[in-house]
Write a protein that holds these residues in place. Structure first.
Motif, PDB file in Angstrom:
ATOM      1  N   THR A   1      56.202  40.180  47.412  1.00 55.55           N
ATOM      2  CA  THR A   1      55.923  38.755  46.983  1.00 55.55           C
ATOM      3  C   THR A   1      54.448  38.505  47.367  1.00 55.55           C
ATOM      4  OG1 THR A   1      57.863  38.304  47.401  1.00 55.55           O
ATOM      5  CG2 THR A   1      56.255  36.373  47.028  1.00 55.55           C
ATOM      6  N   ALA A   2      53.741  37.936  46.514  1.00 53.98           N
ATOM      7  CA  ALA A   2      52.193  37.614  46.633  1.00 53.98           C
ATOM      8  C   ALA A   2      52.161  36.237  47.108  1.00 53.98           C
ATOM      9  CB  ALA A   2      51.395  37.830  45.498  1.00 53.98           C
ATOM     10  N   GLN A   3      51.243  35.482  47.834  1.00 53.66           N
ATOM     11  CA  GLN A   3      50.764  34.336  48.332  1.00 53.66           C
ATOM     12  C   GLN A   3      49.404  34.329  48.116  1.00 53.66           C
ATOM     13  OE1 GLN A   3      52.463  34.278  52.090  1.00 53.66           O
ATOM     14  NE2 GLN A   3      54.529  33.576  51.528  1.00 53.66           N
ATOM     15  N   VAL A   4      48.920  33.155  47.200  1.00 53.35           N
ATOM     16  CA  VAL A   4      47.492  33.137  46.908  1.00 53.35           C
ATOM     17  C   VAL A   4      47.028  31.683  47.435  1.00 53.35           C
ATOM     18  CG1 VAL A   4      46.009  33.148  44.999  1.00 53.35           C
ATOM     19  CG2 VAL A   4      47.664  34.562  44.901  1.00 53.35           C
ATOM     20  N   THR A   5      45.763  31.766  47.898  1.00 53.12           N
ATOM     21  CA  THR A   5      45.148  30.615  48.151  1.00 53.12           C
ATOM     22  C   THR A   5      44.010  30.275  47.226  1.00 53.12           C
ATOM     23  OG1 THR A   5      45.808  30.968  50.617  1.00 53.12           O
ATOM     24  CG2 THR A   5      43.949  29.401  50.142  1.00 53.12           C
ATOM     25  N   ASN A   6      43.907  29.167  46.726  1.00 58.30           N
ATOM     26  CA  ASN A   6      42.919  28.795  46.056  1.00 58.30           C
ATOM     27  C   ASN A   6      42.940  29.569  44.335  1.00 58.30           C
ATOM     28  OD1 ASN A   6      41.740  26.799  47.768  1.00 58.30           O
ATOM     29  ND2 ASN A   6      40.509  28.513  48.463  1.00 58.30           N
ATOM     30  N   PRO A   7      44.022  29.489  43.935  1.00 55.75           N
ATOM     31  CA  PRO A   7      44.411  30.226  42.726  1.00 55.75           C
ATOM     32  C   PRO A   7      43.439  29.948  41.584  1.00 55.75           C
ATOM     33  CG  PRO A   7      45.941  28.440  42.795  1.00 55.75           C
ATOM     34  CD  PRO A   7      45.093  28.368  44.183  1.00 55.75           C
ATOM     35  N   GLY A   8      42.861  28.888  41.410  1.00 58.46           N
ATOM     36  CA  GLY A   8      41.800  28.805  40.439  1.00 58.46           C
ATOM     37  C   GLY A   8      42.724  28.669  38.906  1.00 58.46           C
ATOM     38  N   PHE A   9      41.881  28.849  37.901  1.00 54.57           N
ATOM     39  CA  PHE A   9      42.316  29.052  36.555  1.00 54.57           C
ATOM     40  C   PHE A   9      42.504  30.371  36.025  1.00 54.57           C
ATOM     41  CE2 PHE A   9      39.426  25.374  36.866  1.00 54.57           C
ATOM     42  CZ  PHE A   9      40.212  24.287  36.364  1.00 54.57           C
ATOM     43  N   TYR A  10      43.606  30.562  35.262  1.00 55.15           N
ATOM     44  CA  TYR A  10      44.066  31.569  34.406  1.00 55.15           C
ATOM     45  C   TYR A  10      44.405  32.849  35.651  1.00 55.15           C
ATOM     46  CZ  TYR A  10      41.641  28.559  31.036  1.00 55.15           C
ATOM     47  OH  TYR A  10      41.367  27.525  30.280  1.00 55.15           O
ATOM     48  N   PRO A  11      45.255  32.571  36.463  1.00 60.25           N
ATOM     49  CA  PRO A  11      45.449  33.786  37.334  1.00 60.25           C
ATOM     50  C   PRO A  11      46.041  34.879  36.820  1.00 60.25           C
ATOM     51  CG  PRO A  11      47.154  31.752  37.828  1.00 60.25           C
ATOM     52  CD  PRO A  11      46.076  31.512  36.604  1.00 60.25           C
ATOM     53  N   ALA A  12      45.922  36.280  37.217  1.00 61.11           N
ATOM     54  CA  ALA A  12      46.454  37.459  36.783  1.00 61.11           C
ATOM     55  C   ALA A  12      47.018  38.218  38.128  1.00 61.11           C
ATOM     56  CB  ALA A  12      45.658  37.826  35.688  1.00 61.11           C
ATOM     57  N   TYR A  13      47.967  38.767  37.959  1.00 62.02           N
ATOM     58  CA  TYR A  13      48.494  39.652  39.149  1.00 62.02           C
ATOM     59  C   TYR A  13      48.554  41.175  38.558  1.00 62.02           C
ATOM     60  CZ  TYR A  13      49.830  35.277  41.130  1.00 62.02           C
ATOM     61  OH  TYR A  13      49.846  34.228  41.953  1.00 62.02           O
ATOM     62  N   GLN A  14      48.081  42.252  39.282  1.00 64.57           N
ATOM     63  CA  GLN A  14      48.119  43.618  38.892  1.00 64.57           C
ATOM     64  C   GLN A  14      48.626  44.302  40.146  1.00 64.57           C
ATOM     65  OE1 GLN A  14      48.001  45.550  35.734  1.00 64.57           O
ATOM     66  NE2 GLN A  14      49.207  46.514  37.504  1.00 64.57           N
ATOM     67  N   TRP A  15      49.882  44.697  39.988  1.00 63.53           N
ATOM     68  CA  TRP A  15      50.438  45.423  41.361  1.00 63.53           C
ATOM     69  C   TRP A  15      50.162  46.833  41.004  1.00 63.53           C
ATOM     70  CZ3 TRP A  15      52.649  42.959  45.290  1.00 63.53           C
ATOM     71  CH2 TRP A  15      53.235  41.800  45.268  1.00 63.53           C
ATOM     72  N   MET A  16      49.876  47.480  42.246  1.00 60.63           N
ATOM     73  CA  MET A  16      49.527  49.012  42.290  1.00 60.63           C
ATOM     74  C   MET A  16      50.264  49.604  43.372  1.00 60.63           C
ATOM     75  SD  MET A  16      46.865  48.584  40.249  1.00 60.63           S
ATOM     76  CE  MET A  16      46.272  50.471  40.303  1.00 60.63           C
ATOM     77  N   VAL A  17      50.755  50.962  42.697  1.00 60.69           N
ATOM     78  CA  VAL A  17      51.882  51.811  43.806  1.00 60.69           C
ATOM     79  C   VAL A  17      50.720  53.126  43.890  1.00 60.69           C
ATOM     80  CG1 VAL A  17      53.618  52.971  44.016  1.00 60.69           C
ATOM     81  CG2 VAL A  17      53.911  50.674  43.328  1.00 60.69           C
ATOM     82  N   SER A  18      50.335  53.318  44.931  1.00 62.32           N
ATOM     83  CA  SER A  18      49.217  54.479  45.305  1.00 62.32           C
ATOM     84  C   SER A  18      48.492  54.675  44.102  1.00 62.32           C
ATOM     85  CB  SER A  18      50.412  55.739  45.281  1.00 62.32           C
ATOM     86  OG  SER A  18      51.119  55.506  46.624  1.00 62.32           O
ATOM     87  N   GLY A  19      47.688  53.653  43.639  1.00 61.50           N
ATOM     88  CA  GLY A  19      46.641  53.668  42.587  1.00 61.50           C
ATOM     89  C   GLY A  19      47.056  53.691  41.219  1.00 61.50           C
ATOM     90  N   VAL A  20      48.422  53.597  40.954  1.00 62.83           N
ATOM     91  CA  VAL A  20      49.055  53.513  39.765  1.00 62.83           C
ATOM     92  C   VAL A  20      49.368  52.071  39.448  1.00 62.83           C
ATOM     93  CG1 VAL A  20      50.841  54.233  38.124  1.00 62.83           C
ATOM     94  CG2 VAL A  20      49.705  55.973  39.700  1.00 62.83           C
ATOM     95  N   PRO A  21      48.957  51.439  38.235  1.00 61.89           N
ATOM     96  CA  PRO A  21      49.502  50.113  37.875  1.00 61.89           C
ATOM     97  C   PRO A  21      51.122  50.105  37.819  1.00 61.89           C
ATOM     98  CG  PRO A  21      47.710  50.638  36.765  1.00 61.89           C
ATOM     99  CD  PRO A  21      47.860  51.876  37.322  1.00 61.89           C
ATOM    100  N   ALA A  22      51.582  49.167  38.229  1.00 59.53           N
ATOM    101  CA  ALA A  22      53.114  48.967  38.137  1.00 59.53           C
ATOM    102  C   ALA A  22      53.521  47.346  38.141  1.00 59.53           C
ATOM    103  CB  ALA A  22      53.663  49.470  39.448  1.00 59.53           C
ATOM    104  N   GLY A  23      54.638  47.160  37.732  1.00 55.80           N
ATOM    105  CA  GLY A  23      55.220  45.902  37.771  1.00 55.80           C
ATOM    106  C   GLY A  23      54.355  44.995  36.384  1.00 55.80           C
ATOM    107  N   GLY A  24      54.694  43.801  36.145  1.00 55.27           N
ATOM    108  CA  GLY A  24      54.027  42.913  35.241  1.00 55.27           C
ATOM    109  C   GLY A  24      53.199  41.840  36.050  1.00 55.27           C
ATOM    110  N   ASP A  25      52.621  41.100  35.123  1.00 54.86           N
ATOM    111  CA  ASP A  25      51.733  40.054  35.593  1.00 54.86           C
ATOM    112  C   ASP A  25      52.529  38.865  36.293  1.00 54.86           C
ATOM    113  OD1 ASP A  25      49.563  38.015  35.974  1.00 54.86           O
ATOM    114  OD2 ASP A  25      49.154  37.879  33.993  1.00 54.86           O
ATOM    115  N   SER A  26      52.811  39.077  37.392  1.00 56.28           N
ATOM    116  CA  SER A  26      53.700  38.171  37.933  1.00 56.28           C
ATOM    117  C   SER A  26      53.457  38.140  39.823  1.00 56.28           C
ATOM    118  CB  SER A  26      55.274  38.435  37.903  1.00 56.28           C
ATOM    119  OG  SER A  26      56.270  37.750  38.878  1.00 56.28           O
TER     120      SER A  26
END
Length: 786
Positions: free
Chosen positions: A458-483
């Motif tokens: 789970t991600a917790q963000v301070t000062n998220p601003g406009f149009y936030p986007a999440y990219q999860w990484m597992v050992s340098g490989v993109p994983a998961g969705g924009d959540s």
């Protein structure tokens, strides 16, 4: 007859850039056979143009937004959240002082008969000149000089009109092909960037068969934003539309003496334009007509009648985005050329420009306008021999306040109107309130688990601003969705999980923050597991790399699946070989197992790929005999070591730019290397040559010495593209093409039709083409002596 004037000047610019000779043509020939002469096109704003917004400070309220555009602007309307909030008008003024543009073209004697011209512009500030003999030139203005490119001789056609689109594609309509035996083409296309293209390399875009049963020239052309070609026959009052690749053109308007009052009137010229609403404007005699879709044509601009009672003749017109008409023509009584501006609905024109013509002659005045609003006029006196056309520029000065300072947050964009009246919409710019930069931290439900146990992050963000986007990484490989959360159950021992957060926050604009890294400890508990070994680091780009998997507690015949950046490669063996890895690629291996997951995942291997330097092949350096030169080879990429072999006649064989002074032509081998031993090898030729020279005398007396007149010496791979010799009356007595410099057999032996020519002075014109593609012209005289 024509006058041939040559001197011993050497052209100062590359390319074919001198024209000599003009043929006297009668006015009847100009008007009857060229009913579309002097038409000029290229409506650069009609099909859109680029407009963007940027800031010189930051993304906060109070910082100025600035519009930039490829076109000169006359109006800017600012929008906030989709609503107009401010409109700014600019100022402009058109100079009445003409600046003559240096225009010249080197042609051989046959094509020095060029007379009539048409003009066009593109969005790269090039001016195009079409000669009626089928030559197209592209001129780049450089202050008070110009840089000429010899684009295309459309061989042996009588060109009548040209359209240039904003990208620089040129469409050429021909006249004589419509009636000559075996002709097949009505309109040619010269693609943007072409230089010296010749038939049949130039594409046929309108076949002659598209308009059957022609009895007079279809000679005027316009191309719309969908590449539909419009053709106009001024003699018959017929307008055709030809869609790209169609079998035949469609007749969309016709009528003799009805909707076009001066059709068939030989003292008028033809021209055709189209506005943004699809209305067609065309020139008929001294009238500009408007043909709306599905309606009858109406007169929108009039300059006298078809009987020439006012002794004025309209040559051409230009239509801008406001449907304003700019008429160009000349007055017989006053011997002046003029440009008049006709606003929509006006009952009379406003004279903008005028200049004097030679007394008792008729001038043909093409007109066009560029993206800055500058007006270009051409003038080629058809009654006397001239050394080519005159092209004049009337500059337009424009000024507009392109900055806007928001006082509130929101999404901003601008709708701009260029100097010709065409509109475009910019990109959208988001303005924020001041705030702190964002930061992200992640947590996990577990960090040490048995294999196949799901873990949620789970991600917790301070000062998220406009149009936030999440990219999860597992050992340098993109994983998961924009959540803000990510859950999975197939991890390998040693996997590293983190999240990259992107947003537009505060005054910093688009920013990223990378979270903390969570290291996972996964216990296989006796189930099958797989590991892969780290290859050599770094890897040379393009080199084959093999990775091998080692299985623990697996079956005798495990099933493998190799992945690169999380995507399956289709490889199913225990080893994986590839030669097209990119830097930071991540390789992983899966195997089918008998545990609860059904799969086992290996460790992930990130790859470092070194890009080797590349030596441009075929490089040649030329040095005059007895001279020296600093070698400066073209090499792309980073180079750590240099090696030249042999090292003879080099100041230093281990540097990039040694000074070379070989006594004769030599080939060096150049080797370069970057990190990891990645490199390239190529040969570099250093050509030691005798400088190019052209004799000023020869003696064709058969004694074996100086019997022929030819080009001496020259750099390697240079070609004598054209070599012509002329007598004192301008008659060509010798001509050669595409010969090697220094080849006496390709020179003139002093004979004409087998007989020795009279002794005396002759004029030569030589055009050299060098290995770089550059062309140079040399002119001068040679004495033929006993």
């Amino acid at each position: 007859m024509f006058n041939l004037l040559l001197d011993r000047r050497v052209s100062a610019q590359p390319g074919l850039d001198r024209i000599f000779g003009v043929m006297t043509k009668t006015l009847i020939y100009l008007i009857v056979l060229h009913s579309c002469i002097l038409l000029s096109h290229a409506v650069s704003g009609q099909c859109g143009y680029k407009t963007t917004i940027h800031t010189n400070n930051n993304y906060c309220v109070g910082s100025s937004l600035i519009v930039t555009s490829t076109h000169a602007l006359q109006k800017i309307t600012w929008y906030q959240n989709g609503q107009p909030i401010s409109t700014v008008a600019g100022s402009q003024s058109l100079s009445t002082q003409a600046i003559q543009i240096p225009i010249s073209l080197a042609l051989d004697s046959l094509l020095s008969l060029a007379g009539d011209v048409r003009l066009g512009t593109d969005d790269a500030d090039n001016i195009y000149i079409l000669y009626d003999v089928g030559y197209v030139l592209r001129t780049k203005l450089l202050g008070t000089s110009s840089e000429m490119a010899y684009i295309s001789p459309v061989a042996s056609i009588d060109a009548t009109d040209m359209y240039v689109d904003p990208a620089g594609n040129v469409y050429v309509a021909s006249w004589n092909d419509q009636f000559s035996t075996g002709a097949t083409t009505l309109v040619w296309e010269v693609p943007a960037g072409s230089v010296s293209a010749r038939l049949p390399d130039i594409a046929t875009v309108v076949p002659l068969s598209a308009i059957p049963n022609l009895s007079s020239p279809v000679s005027c052309i316009f191309v719309d934003c969908q590449k539909n070609i419009y053709l106009y026959n001024p003699d018959k009052g017929a307008i055709y539309r030809y869609p790209p690749g169609a079998a035949a053109a469609t007749l969309i308007g016709s009528g003799i003496g009805t909707w076009a009052p001066c059709i068939g009137y030989t003292w008028g010229y033809g021209a055709i334009h189209m506005d943004q609403a699809g209305n067609i404007f065309f020139l008929s005699g001294s009238y500009v007509m408007k043909l709306a879709p599905g309606a009858a044509a109406t007169t929108v601009a009039v300059q006298g009648s078809c009987t020439r009672d006012d002794n004025r003749l309209i040559s051409d017109f230009y239509l801008d985005g406001n449907d304003t008409i700019y008429l160009s023509g000349f007055n017989y009584n006053t011997n002046t050329a003029f440009v008049e501006k006709w606003s929509p609905g006006a009952s009379a024109g406003q004279q903008l420009l005028s200049f004097s013509l030679q007394k008792n002659t008729i001038g043909n005045i093409p007109i066009t306008m560029d993206r800055h609003g500058n007006i270009f006029l051409g003038y080629n006196n058809s009654s006397v021999n001239r050394a080519g056309p005159n092209v004049y520029e009337y500059k337009r000065a424009t000024s507009i306040d392109s900055a806007f300072t928001p006082t509130d947050t929101g999404s901003y964009y601008a709708v701009v109107t260029d100097i010709q009246g065409y509109t475009a919409t910019s990109d959208t710019f988001h303005v924020n309130a001041p705030t702190n930069a964002p930061s992200i931290q992640i947590t996990a439900t577990a960090t040490s688990t048995p294999v196949c146990t799901p873990i949620t992050f789970t991600a917790q963000v301070t000062n998220p601003g406009f149009y936030p986007a999440y990219q999860w990484m597992v050992s340098g490989v993109p994983a998961g969705g924009d959540s803000s959360s990510y859950s999975y159950n197939l991890f390998a021992n040693g996997d590293e999980v983190y999240c990259i957060f992107s947003t537009q926050a505060g005054c910093a604009g688009p920013v990223q923050d990378t979270s903390n890294v969570i290291d996972l400890s996964i216990d296989p508990q006796g189930a099958a597991s797989v590991t892969i070994a780290t290859p050599k680091d770094p890897i040379c780009q393009g080199a084959a790399v093999t990775l091998t998997a080692t299985v623990t507690n697996g079956s005798n015949s495990p099933v493998f699946e190799w992945l690169v950046n999380g995507d399956s490669t289709g490889d199913v063996s225990s080893s994986f070989t590839r030669s097209n890895f990119s830097n930071d690629d991540v390789v992983t291996c899966l195997i089918v197992s008998d545990d609860a997951c059904g799969l086992a995942k290996s460790n992930s291997i990130p790859l470092t790929v070194s890009i080797p330097p590349v030596i441009q092949p075929g490089q040649i350096f030329t040095i005059p005999r007895g001279g020296s030169l600093t070698l400066d080879p073209v090499v792309s990429g980073t180079v750590n070591t240099w090696a030249w072999m042999p090292g003879n006649w080099l100041s230093d064989s281990s540097i990039a730019d040694p000074v070379a002074d070989p006594p004769a032509t030599i080939t060096y081998s150049l080797m370069v290397e970057a990190n990891g031993g990645c490199g390239d090898t190529a040969t570099v030729l250093v050509d030691v040559f005798t400088p190019l020279a052209i004799p000023n005398a020869f003696t064709p007396n058969g004694d074996g010495r100086n019997d022929r007149f030819y080009v001496l010496g020259g750099p390697v791979n240079s070609v004598v593209e054209s070599f012509g010799v002329f007598n004192r009356w301008g008659q060509e007595v010798f001509k050669a093409h595409d010969t090697a410099p220094g080849d006496a057999s390709a020179g003139w032996d002093g004979r004409v039709n087998g007989s020795l020519a009279p002794l005396g002075t002759y004029v030569y014109v030589v055009i050299m083409r060098f290995a770089t593609g550059a062309r140079q012209m040399y002119k001068g005289t040679v004495e033929m002596i006993p």
